[in-house]
Design an enzyme around this catalytic site. Sequence first.
Site, PDB file in Angstrom:
ATOM      1  CE1 TYR A 164      -2.226   3.279   2.678  1.00  0.00           C
ATOM      2  CE2 TYR A 164      -3.542   2.707   0.760  1.00  0.00           C
ATOM      3  CZ  TYR A 164      -3.261   3.568   1.818  1.00  0.00           C
ATOM      4  OH  TYR A 164      -4.014   4.694   1.987  1.00  0.00           O
ATOM      5  CG  ASP A 197       5.960   3.661   0.131  1.00  0.00           C
ATOM      6  OD1 ASP A 197       4.745   3.438  -0.061  1.00  0.00           O
ATOM      7  OD2 ASP A 197       6.376   4.386   1.072  1.00  0.00           O
ATOM      8  CE  LYS A 206       3.018   4.733   7.830  1.00  0.00           C
ATOM      9  NZ  LYS A 206       1.660   4.781   8.385  1.00  0.00           N
TER      10      LYS A 206
END
Length: 423
Positions: free
Chosen positions: A138, A233, A261
């Site tokens: 994702y 990613d 994050k």
Amino acid sequence: MSLFDDARRVIAGGVNSPVRAFAGVGGEPVFFRSAGGAWLETEDGRRLIDYVGSWGPMILGHADPDVIEAVVATARRGLSFGAPCVLETRIAEKICAMVPSMERVRMVSSGTEATMSAIRLARGHTGRDTIIKFEGCYHGHSDSLLIKAGSGALTLGVPSSPGVPAGLARDTVTLPFNDIDAVAAAFDELGERLACVIVEPIAGNMNMVPPVPGFLEALRERCSAAGALLIFDEVMTGFRVAQGGAQALYGITPDLTTLGKIVGGGMPAAAFGGRADVMASIAPDGPVYQAGTLSGNPVAMAAGLCTLEKLGAPGFYESLTQRTRDLVDGLAAAASDAGVPLATESAGGMFGFVFSDDAPVRDFAQVAAADTERFRRFFHGMLDAGVYFAPSAFEAGFVSAAHGEDEIAQTLAAARTVFAGLA
Ligand code: KE4
């Protein structure tokens, strides 16, 4: 009226991000009013040991005093200028030092924005449209990345959400994660048409699935040979599995990296960056447009910079890695003693566990075949015992520097009781 019912009156689905709604585990989501260190406090006054950490950012633990002080001091000087400030240069410098493949950086406000921008940059820089992603990975919710595999292994993608145009989906090929043969076949067929490959170097959105030996190396070699860009990613793995992220752990140099994050320390901030010659294609130097009102927001930069600086403390990652291993090894032992099949993984401060006897778990099909009903019962049993894991069988978990031996011991004692009830 419950807090969730109250929220649902005015917020779509009662939450501002779907995974928070507990659809994966049943029941109503827990509402929190404060957090500190390894602990969350619910609106009804319960204290829970937290292994979600806001889905990764809270690597220092919640409300780290130094980060809070940096945020407050910066906020007192103004929240946003919409103009350059030195804090942006300082955090970019820190990122380049910690992730040497990132020679130039662009700050954005979410991981979705980082990956969306990186894909546009790869397409603009190469002049090619087709991209490769992997099933179970994702990368946020931009249109080009909400795509699942088409009917055939190499057929171009189909939207995984309404609202994504079929025309756009045709430019995304989705392959099985860890399938080196599928990668070879895709490059043999698509090679010169490929703008990039985007991959989570350790997959953390189908629980936790590490790369098999040779997988990341194959992506690197094939991208270099075809003139396609390799995008790691690392929104989740960046600064999480090692100070330099998964690319440092596996010794693979991507052309572009996306971060999120931890890089914002709990505030809305993310980044993309990489080779200077590629980043030179981004506006205003180059023609590939990308922008953001709050990109590089000073308060978010202060939180991120303070967090990154504290990651450099001597022994930080050794201690975090060991604490995470203690948790995961303890869960595996407790499950085994109860006769419950449990496959576990960990790297740095990231971990995963899957209720399956088909270990090691190496792709999405294996995760999808796992016992999600047992996960649901485990999740609620642990929640009742004061331990908060991610409310989905398809998420990774996170340990912070604030998790001490007591928190781990308390978690494992609760797990022994809950596993016994699952046998
Ligand atoms: P955000 O847009 O949510 O900041 O980042 C998207 C993203 C990109 N890349 C990776 C590898 C990610 O894990 C994410 C977001 N992760 C999810 C949890 N697995 C965020 C939680 C949520 O969606 O609410």
